[in-house]
Design a protein around this motif. Structure first.
Motif, PDB file in Angstrom:
ATOM      1  N   ALA A  25      47.770 -14.077  20.458  1.00 53.40           N
ATOM      2  CA  ALA A  25      47.144 -15.213  21.048  1.00 53.40           C
ATOM      3  C   ALA A  25      48.233 -16.213  21.642  1.00 53.40           C
ATOM      4  CB  ALA A  25      46.212 -16.091  19.846  1.00 53.40           C
ATOM      5  N   ALA A  26      49.242 -16.448  20.955  1.00 50.81           N
ATOM      6  CA  ALA A  26      50.230 -17.334  21.370  1.00 50.81           C
ATOM      7  C   ALA A  26      51.082 -16.584  22.545  1.00 50.81           C
ATOM      8  CB  ALA A  26      51.427 -17.781  20.369  1.00 50.81           C
ATOM      9  N   THR A  27      50.939 -15.459  22.775  1.00 52.56           N
ATOM     10  CA  THR A  27      51.900 -14.824  23.868  1.00 52.56           C
ATOM     11  C   THR A  27      50.923 -15.049  25.035  1.00 52.56           C
ATOM     12  OG1 THR A  27      52.990 -13.192  22.304  1.00 52.56           O
ATOM     13  CG2 THR A  27      53.084 -12.645  24.462  1.00 52.56           C
ATOM     14  N   GLU A  28      49.588 -14.773  24.817  1.00 46.93           N
ATOM     15  CA  GLU A  28      48.715 -14.852  25.843  1.00 46.93           C
ATOM     16  C   GLU A  28      48.629 -16.447  26.402  1.00 46.93           C
ATOM     17  OE1 GLU A  28      45.457 -11.270  24.497  1.00 46.93           O
ATOM     18  OE2 GLU A  28      45.138 -13.171  23.673  1.00 46.93           O
ATOM     19  N   ALA A  29      48.748 -17.250  25.334  1.00 47.86           N
ATOM     20  CA  ALA A  29      49.041 -18.661  25.787  1.00 47.86           C
ATOM     21  C   ALA A  29      50.098 -18.822  26.583  1.00 47.86           C
ATOM     22  CB  ALA A  29      48.909 -19.508  24.656  1.00 47.86           C
ATOM     23  N   LEU A  30      51.478 -18.333  26.329  1.00 51.51           N
ATOM     24  CA  LEU A  30      52.391 -18.314  26.736  1.00 51.51           C
ATOM     25  C   LEU A  30      52.401 -17.818  28.348  1.00 51.51           C
ATOM     26  CD1 LEU A  30      55.480 -19.179  26.775  1.00 51.51           C
ATOM     27  CD2 LEU A  30      56.214 -16.891  25.910  1.00 51.51           C
ATOM     28  N   ILE A  31      51.737 -16.692  28.481  1.00 48.72           N
ATOM     29  CA  ILE A  31      51.665 -16.198  29.852  1.00 48.72           C
ATOM     30  C   ILE A  31      50.740 -17.032  30.713  1.00 48.72           C
ATOM     31  CG2 ILE A  31      50.372 -14.394  31.183  1.00 48.72           C
ATOM     32  CD1 ILE A  31      51.061 -12.452  28.640  1.00 48.72           C
ATOM     33  N   VAL A  32      49.641 -17.446  30.272  1.00 46.72           N
ATOM     34  CA  VAL A  32      48.872 -18.333  30.713  1.00 46.72           C
ATOM     35  C   VAL A  32      49.613 -19.733  31.476  1.00 46.72           C
ATOM     36  CG1 VAL A  32      46.797 -20.079  30.997  1.00 46.72           C
ATOM     37  CG2 VAL A  32      46.886 -17.623  30.023  1.00 46.72           C
ATOM     38  N   ARG A  33      50.420 -20.445  30.464  1.00 46.09           N
ATOM     39  CA  ARG A  33      51.043 -21.674  30.801  1.00 46.09           C
ATOM     40  C   ARG A  33      52.362 -21.487  31.452  1.00 46.09           C
ATOM     41  NH1 ARG A  33      50.831 -24.850  24.909  1.00 46.09           N
ATOM     42  NH2 ARG A  33      48.736 -24.666  24.617  1.00 46.09           N
ATOM     43  N   VAL A 161      49.595 -19.934  10.071  1.00 46.61           N
ATOM     44  CA  VAL A 161      48.810 -19.183  10.980  1.00 46.61           C
ATOM     45  C   VAL A 161      48.265 -20.227  11.927  1.00 46.61           C
ATOM     46  CG1 VAL A 161      47.033 -17.374  11.559  1.00 46.61           C
ATOM     47  CG2 VAL A 161      49.049 -16.838  10.189  1.00 46.61           C
ATOM     48  N   LYS A 162      47.361 -21.057  11.175  1.00 46.90           N
ATOM     49  CA  LYS A 162      46.362 -22.033  11.695  1.00 46.90           C
ATOM     50  C   LYS A 162      46.859 -22.932  12.611  1.00 46.90           C
ATOM     51  CE  LYS A 162      42.875 -25.185  10.120  1.00 46.90           C
ATOM     52  NZ  LYS A 162      42.681 -26.327   9.412  1.00 46.90           N
ATOM     53  N   THR A 163      48.547 -23.221  12.300  1.00 49.11           N
ATOM     54  CA  THR A 163      49.282 -24.357  13.021  1.00 49.11           C
ATOM     55  C   THR A 163      49.454 -23.613  14.266  1.00 49.11           C
ATOM     56  OG1 THR A 163      50.233 -24.851  11.177  1.00 49.11           O
ATOM     57  CG2 THR A 163      51.290 -25.636  13.134  1.00 49.11           C
ATOM     58  N   VAL A 164      49.540 -22.240  14.568  1.00 53.31           N
ATOM     59  CA  VAL A 164      49.965 -21.779  15.704  1.00 53.31           C
ATOM     60  C   VAL A 164      48.600 -21.906  16.546  1.00 53.31           C
ATOM     61  CG1 VAL A 164      50.404 -19.563  16.909  1.00 53.31           C
ATOM     62  CG2 VAL A 164      51.677 -20.347  15.072  1.00 53.31           C
ATOM     63  N   TYR A 165      47.463 -21.627  16.129  1.00 54.24           N
ATOM     64  CA  TYR A 165      46.083 -21.530  16.764  1.00 54.24           C
ATOM     65  C   TYR A 165      45.768 -23.000  17.249  1.00 54.24           C
ATOM     66  CZ  TYR A 165      44.969 -17.081  15.534  1.00 54.24           C
ATOM     67  OH  TYR A 165      44.696 -15.470  15.529  1.00 54.24           O
ATOM     68  N   GLU A 166      46.350 -24.101  16.456  1.00 54.54           N
ATOM     69  CA  GLU A 166      46.228 -25.641  16.702  1.00 54.54           C
ATOM     70  C   GLU A 166      46.885 -25.828  18.053  1.00 54.54           C
ATOM     71  OE1 GLU A 166      44.177 -28.313  15.630  1.00 54.54           O
ATOM     72  OE2 GLU A 166      43.204 -26.467  14.442  1.00 54.54           O
ATOM     73  N   ARG A 167      48.159 -25.171  18.240  1.00 55.22           N
ATOM     74  CA  ARG A 167      48.987 -25.662  19.222  1.00 55.22           C
ATOM     75  C   ARG A 167      48.456 -25.061  20.569  1.00 55.22           C
ATOM     76  NH1 ARG A 167      53.822 -24.269  16.066  1.00 55.22           N
ATOM     77  NH2 ARG A 167      54.593 -25.855  14.957  1.00 55.22           N
ATOM     78  N   ILE A 168      47.708 -23.710  20.213  1.00 60.63           N
ATOM     79  CA  ILE A 168      47.358 -23.118  21.699  1.00 60.63           C
ATOM     80  C   ILE A 168      46.173 -23.641  22.137  1.00 60.63           C
ATOM     81  CG2 ILE A 168      49.036 -21.364  21.210  1.00 60.63           C
ATOM     82  CD1 ILE A 168      47.068 -19.455  20.463  1.00 60.63           C
ATOM     83  N   LYS A 169      45.373 -24.418  21.177  1.00 63.56           N
ATOM     84  CA  LYS A 169      44.011 -24.741  21.608  1.00 63.56           C
ATOM     85  C   LYS A 169      44.149 -25.162  23.090  1.00 63.56           C
ATOM     86  CE  LYS A 169      41.900 -27.413  18.802  1.00 63.56           C
ATOM     87  NZ  LYS A 169      41.408 -28.078  17.403  1.00 63.56           N
ATOM     88  N   PRO A 170      43.157 -25.170  23.798  1.00 65.68           N
ATOM     89  CA  PRO A 170      43.262 -25.854  25.022  1.00 65.68           C
ATOM     90  C   PRO A 170      43.004 -27.296  25.012  1.00 65.68           C
ATOM     91  CG  PRO A 170      41.706 -24.086  25.181  1.00 65.68           C
ATOM     92  CD  PRO A 170      41.961 -24.483  23.892  1.00 65.68           C
ATOM     93  N   LYS A 171      43.587 -28.015  25.537  1.00 67.93           N
ATOM     94  CA  LYS A 171      43.681 -29.751  25.384  1.00 67.93           C
ATOM     95  C   LYS A 171      42.425 -29.946  26.136  1.00 67.93           C
ATOM     96  CE  LYS A 171      48.553 -30.660  25.294  1.00 67.93           C
ATOM     97  NZ  LYS A 171      49.258 -29.401  25.653  1.00 67.93           N
ATOM     98  N   GLU A 172      41.925 -31.329  25.374  1.00 67.28           N
ATOM     99  CA  GLU A 172      40.617 -32.020  26.020  1.00 67.28           C
ATOM    100  C   GLU A 172      40.627 -32.283  27.359  1.00 67.28           C
ATOM    101  OE1 GLU A 172      36.673 -32.343  24.587  1.00 67.28           O
ATOM    102  OE2 GLU A 172      38.624 -31.795  23.429  1.00 67.28           O
ATOM    103  N   GLU A 173      41.762 -32.947  27.727  1.00 64.96           N
ATOM    104  CA  GLU A 173      41.900 -33.585  29.069  1.00 64.96           C
ATOM    105  C   GLU A 173      41.975 -32.342  30.269  1.00 64.96           C
ATOM    106  OE1 GLU A 173      46.193 -34.127  27.493  1.00 64.96           O
ATOM    107  OE2 GLU A 173      44.049 -34.005  26.814  1.00 64.96           O
TER     108      GLU A 173
END
Ligand SMILES: [Zn+2]
Length: 231
Positions: A25-33, A161-173
């Motif tokens: 999930a973190a790698t997918e987020a990295l690709i997007v970001r 593990v939860k910390t990683v998911y928190e970091r990649i959660k889409p920001k509200e704004e």
């Protein structure tokens, strides 16, 4: 034509198989970001089996080629699905670059550095920060576990593990608003501006009611809007 995000994601998809779910999930987020920063990347390596790691270790030692790793089988975070390697994906969509000075999006910051910044923000450790053997394409998540822990069969703790998911959660704004501004007309005459959101129109009650000949009273005590039409 520029590569779409979907095209960029698809090119790395098979390399993500077998990764720890949070690392995937973190790698997918990295690709997007990275893409959002103007830098398409390709994941060139994810999970590496112990046998594959041993073959890689042999390169430059008992087999031809240059030494590319100091890790034997079981001595790399790749062997536990906790590491990925990346490269810059070039605009043609099929070649990659390991040029750390390349500035493809011409924003004055090398693309490689932009990716590493995003990766660190997500919680990856970067092989380029290592002192003994620098591994610039390498990103890993140890979850506080040493290789000896992993060899002993320890798994990342739920909290880490939860910390990683928190970091990649889409920001509200960053959420895309579904609201649309609309004009509200009564019998062909504009009486107010409104907002259409998910099928419901929000508009000042007074403007609409009075235009229809009704009276509007607000009762603050009961927080009630009373609309009364003429009989
Ligand atoms: Zn690596």
């Amino acid at each position: 034509m520029a590569l779409t995000l979907e095209q960029v994601k698809a090119k790395s998809a098979t390399r993500l198989t077998g990764l720890h779910p949070a690392v995937k999930a973190a790698t997918e987020a990295l690709i997007v970001r990275s893409y959002a920063c103007g830098v398409p990347i390709l994941i060139t390596q994810g999970l590496r089996t112990i046998a594959e790691q041993n073959a890689l270790y042999a390169q430059g030692r008992t087999r031809p080629g240059a030494i590319v790793t100091n890790a034997r089988g079981g001595e790399s975070y790749h062997n536990y699905g906790l590491a990925v390697d990346f490269a810059l994906l070039l605009p043609n969509g099929s070649s990659v670059s390991w040029d750390m000075t390349r500035d493809g999006d011409q924003d004055g910051t090398p693309d490689w550095r932009e990716v590493v910044q995003q990766a660190k923000a997500i919680g990856f450790e970067w092989g380029g920060d290592w002192t003994s053997f620098k591994d610039y394409p390498h990103l890993q998540m140890s979850f506080g576990l040493k290789l000896s822990d992993l060899r002993a069969g320890k798994k990342p703790a739920d909290a880490a593990v939860k910390t990683v998911y928190e970091r990649i959660k889409p920001k509200e704004e960053n959420k895309v608003s579904t609201e649309v501004k609309v004009s509200v007309l009564v019998n062909g005459k504009k009486v107010a501006d409104g907002v259409l959101d998910a099928g419901t129109t929000y508009t000042p009650a007074r403007a609409v009611a009075e235009a229809l000949g009704a009276s509007v009273v607000y009762d603050a005590a009961t927080k009630t809007v009373k609309i009364t039409s003429r009989k």
